[in-house]
Write a protein that holds these residues in place. Structure first.
Motif, PDB file in Angstrom:
ATOM      1  N   PHE A  29      19.074  -2.841  83.820  1.00  0.00           N
ATOM      2  CA  PHE A  29      19.650  -2.251  82.622  1.00  0.00           C
ATOM      3  C   PHE A  29      21.168  -2.301  82.637  1.00  0.00           C
ATOM      4  CE2 PHE A  29      18.428  -0.476  78.869  1.00  0.00           C
ATOM      5  CZ  PHE A  29      18.843   0.821  78.624  1.00  0.00           C
ATOM      6  N   SER A  30      21.766  -2.135  83.796  1.00  0.00           N
ATOM      7  CA  SER A  30      23.217  -2.031  83.898  1.00  0.00           C
ATOM      8  C   SER A  30      23.913  -3.336  83.530  1.00  0.00           C
ATOM      9  CB  SER A  30      23.615  -1.605  85.308  1.00  0.00           C
ATOM     10  OG  SER A  30      23.146  -2.556  86.250  1.00  0.00           O
ATOM     11  N   ASP A  31      23.178  -4.451  83.487  1.00  0.00           N
ATOM     12  CA  ASP A  31      23.783  -5.737  83.162  1.00  0.00           C
ATOM     13  C   ASP A  31      23.936  -5.951  81.663  1.00  0.00           C
ATOM     14  OD1 ASP A  31      21.980  -7.489  85.810  1.00  0.00           O
ATOM     15  OD2 ASP A  31      23.808  -6.284  85.850  1.00  0.00           O
ATOM     16  N   TYR A  32      23.401  -5.057  80.847  1.00  0.00           N
ATOM     17  CA  TYR A  32      23.337  -5.261  79.410  1.00  0.00           C
ATOM     18  C   TYR A  32      24.158  -4.243  78.640  1.00  0.00           C
ATOM     19  CZ  TYR A  32      19.469  -8.455  80.191  1.00  0.00           C
ATOM     20  OH  TYR A  32      18.700  -9.505  80.588  1.00  0.00           O
ATOM     21  N   THR A  33      24.646  -4.674  77.506  1.00  0.00           N
ATOM     22  CA  THR A  33      25.126  -3.747  76.491  1.00  0.00           C
ATOM     23  C   THR A  33      23.898  -3.256  75.733  1.00  0.00           C
ATOM     24  OG1 THR A  33      27.335  -4.701  76.265  1.00  0.00           O
ATOM     25  CG2 THR A  33      26.416  -3.579  74.343  1.00  0.00           C
ATOM     26  N   VAL A  34      23.781  -1.953  75.586  1.00  0.00           N
ATOM     27  CA  VAL A  34      22.593  -1.368  74.960  1.00  0.00           C
ATOM     28  C   VAL A  34      23.015  -0.453  73.817  1.00  0.00           C
ATOM     29  CG1 VAL A  34      21.099  -1.556  76.964  1.00  0.00           C
ATOM     30  CG2 VAL A  34      22.599   0.412  76.755  1.00  0.00           C
ATOM     31  N   GLY A  35      22.139  -0.311  72.850  1.00  0.00           N
ATOM     32  CA  GLY A  35      22.531   0.500  71.711  1.00  0.00           C
ATOM     33  C   GLY A  35      21.371   0.916  70.827  1.00  0.00           C
ATOM     34  N   ARG A  98      21.673  -6.508  74.631  1.00  0.00           N
ATOM     35  CA  ARG A  98      22.214  -7.863  74.613  1.00  0.00           C
ATOM     36  C   ARG A  98      23.128  -8.017  75.815  1.00  0.00           C
ATOM     37  NH1 ARG A  98      26.941  -9.620  72.881  1.00  0.00           N
ATOM     38  NH2 ARG A  98      25.966 -11.343  71.728  1.00  0.00           N
ATOM     39  N   ARG A  99      23.317  -9.243  76.242  1.00  0.00           N
ATOM     40  CA  ARG A  99      24.302  -9.516  77.287  1.00  0.00           C
ATOM     41  C   ARG A  99      25.657  -9.660  76.631  1.00  0.00           C
ATOM     42  NH1 ARG A  99      22.988 -10.402  82.384  1.00  0.00           N
ATOM     43  NH2 ARG A  99      20.863 -10.983  82.965  1.00  0.00           N
ATOM     44  N   GLY A 100      26.695  -9.226  77.326  1.00  0.00           N
ATOM     45  CA  GLY A 100      28.045  -9.404  76.822  1.00  0.00           C
ATOM     46  C   GLY A 100      28.507  -8.245  75.969  1.00  0.00           C
ATOM     47  N   LEU A 101      29.412  -8.569  75.041  1.00  0.00           N
ATOM     48  CA  LEU A 101      30.094  -7.548  74.269  1.00  0.00           C
ATOM     49  C   LEU A 101      29.170  -6.877  73.263  1.00  0.00           C
ATOM     50  CD1 LEU A 101      33.417  -9.489  73.537  1.00  0.00           C
ATOM     51  CD2 LEU A 101      33.003  -7.779  75.318  1.00  0.00           C
ATOM     52  N   TYR A 102      29.630  -5.748  72.777  1.00  0.00           N
ATOM     53  CA  TYR A 102      28.933  -5.026  71.710  1.00  0.00           C
ATOM     54  C   TYR A 102      29.272  -5.701  70.369  1.00  0.00           C
ATOM     55  CZ  TYR A 102      30.480  -2.126  67.837  1.00  0.00           C
ATOM     56  OH  TYR A 102      30.829  -1.688  66.591  1.00  0.00           O
ATOM     57  N   TYR A 103      28.300  -5.738  69.482  1.00  0.00           N
ATOM     58  CA  TYR A 103      28.519  -6.164  68.109  1.00  0.00           C
ATOM     59  C   TYR A 103      27.841  -5.175  67.186  1.00  0.00           C
ATOM     60  CZ  TYR A 103      30.246 -10.744  69.576  1.00  0.00           C
ATOM     61  OH  TYR A 103      30.982 -11.754  70.120  1.00  0.00           O
ATOM     62  N   SER A 104      28.418  -4.896  66.039  1.00  0.00           N
ATOM     63  CA  SER A 104      27.765  -4.011  65.080  1.00  0.00           C
ATOM     64  C   SER A 104      26.726  -4.757  64.243  1.00  0.00           C
ATOM     65  CB  SER A 104      28.793  -3.352  64.170  1.00  0.00           C
ATOM     66  OG  SER A 104      29.499  -4.337  63.443  1.00  0.00           O
ATOM     67  N   ASP A 105      26.792  -6.075  64.237  1.00  0.00           N
ATOM     68  CA  ASP A 105      25.843  -6.893  63.482  1.00  0.00           C
ATOM     69  C   ASP A 105      24.541  -7.006  64.265  1.00  0.00           C
ATOM     70  OD1 ASP A 105      26.080 -10.163  61.849  1.00  0.00           O
ATOM     71  OD2 ASP A 105      24.373  -8.811  62.170  1.00  0.00           O
ATOM     72  N   TYR A 106      23.451  -6.500  63.694  1.00  0.00           N
ATOM     73  CA  TYR A 106      22.186  -6.480  64.419  1.00  0.00           C
ATOM     74  C   TYR A 106      21.714  -7.888  64.757  1.00  0.00           C
ATOM     75  CZ  TYR A 106      19.724  -7.861  60.132  1.00  0.00           C
ATOM     76  OH  TYR A 106      19.292  -8.545  59.031  1.00  0.00           O
ATOM     77  N   ARG A 107      22.162  -8.879  64.009  1.00  0.00           N
ATOM     78  CA  ARG A 107      21.694 -10.254  64.264  1.00  0.00           C
ATOM     79  C   ARG A 107      22.236 -10.820  65.571  1.00  0.00           C
ATOM     80  NH1 ARG A 107      22.420 -10.613  58.051  1.00  0.00           N
ATOM     81  NH2 ARG A 107      24.445  -9.800  58.680  1.00  0.00           N
ATOM     82  N   ARG A 108      23.234 -10.140  66.159  1.00  0.00           N
ATOM     83  CA  ARG A 108      23.811 -10.632  67.414  1.00  0.00           C
ATOM     84  C   ARG A 108      23.115 -10.049  68.635  1.00  0.00           C
ATOM     85  NH1 ARG A 108      28.924 -12.954  66.332  1.00  0.00           N
ATOM     86  NH2 ARG A 108      28.735 -13.722  68.466  1.00  0.00           N
ATOM     87  N   TRP A 109      22.112  -9.195  68.407  1.00  0.00           N
ATOM     88  CA  TRP A 109      21.409  -8.556  69.507  1.00  0.00           C
ATOM     89  C   TRP A 109      20.127  -9.299  69.811  1.00  0.00           C
ATOM     90  CZ3 TRP A 109      22.967  -3.731  71.822  1.00  0.00           C
ATOM     91  CH2 TRP A 109      24.228  -3.294  71.364  1.00  0.00           C
TER      92      TRP A 109
END
Length: 122
Positions: A29-35, A98-109
Motif C-alpha cells: 500500500f505504501s507504494d501508491y497514492t491512494v484516495g 495509482r502509482r506516482g502523483l495525485y490527480y483530481s481527474d478520476y481517469r488518471r487513477w
C-alpha cells in the motif's frame, strides 16, 4: 495489481458522521497514492481526498475541514472520516489507487473498489 474493498457506508442524518474504510490487497500500500472519489446520480465521478505515496494529503474544497483522510500502511487500509455531513454529500464513494502523483481527474487513477453508498438525509 491492487484490489480494493470499501466498507462503512450507510444512511445518516445531516450533521452526523460516518467513517469509510478501504482494505487493500495485492501490493504494498505504501507504494501508491491512494484516495477517495464520489459519484452522485447523473454526475461525473468527483475527487474527494488523497494521500500521496510521500504522505502528503490533499482534499477537495467542498469537504475541507469536514472530512479527514488517513491510512495505515501496516494494515493496508485507507480511511475517510466524514463529519458534519450534508445532503449534498450523498453519493457512492470509491476508494482508488495509482502509482506516482495525485490527480483530481478520476481517469488518471488505475485501481478502484466497488463503491459504498453514503446517504445523508435532511
Amino acid at each position: 495489481q491492487v484490489q480494493l474493498v470499501e466498507s462503512g457506508g450507510g444512511l445518516v442524518q445531516a450533521g452526523g458522521s460516518l467513517r469509510l474504510s478501504c482494505a487493500a490487497s495485492g501490493r504494498t500500500f505504501s507504494d501508491y497514492t491512494v484516495g477517495w472519489f464520489r459519484q452522485a446520480p447523473g454526475l461525473e465521478r468527483a475527487f474527494v481526498a488523497a494521500i500521496a505515496w510521500t504522505g502528503g494529503t490533499v482534499s477537495a474544497d467542498a469537504v475541507k475541514c469536514r472530512f479527514t483522510i488517513s491510512k495505515d500502511n501496516a494494515k493496508n487500509t485507507l480511511s475517510l472520516q466524514m463529519n458534519s455531513l450534508k445532503p449534498e454529500d450523498t453519493a457512492v464513494y470509491y476508494c482508488a489507487a495509482r502509482r506516482g502523483l495525485y490527480y483530481s481527474d478520476y481517469r488518471r487513477w488505475d485501481y478502484w473498489g466497488q463503491g459504498t453508498q453514503v446517504t445523508v438525509s435532511s
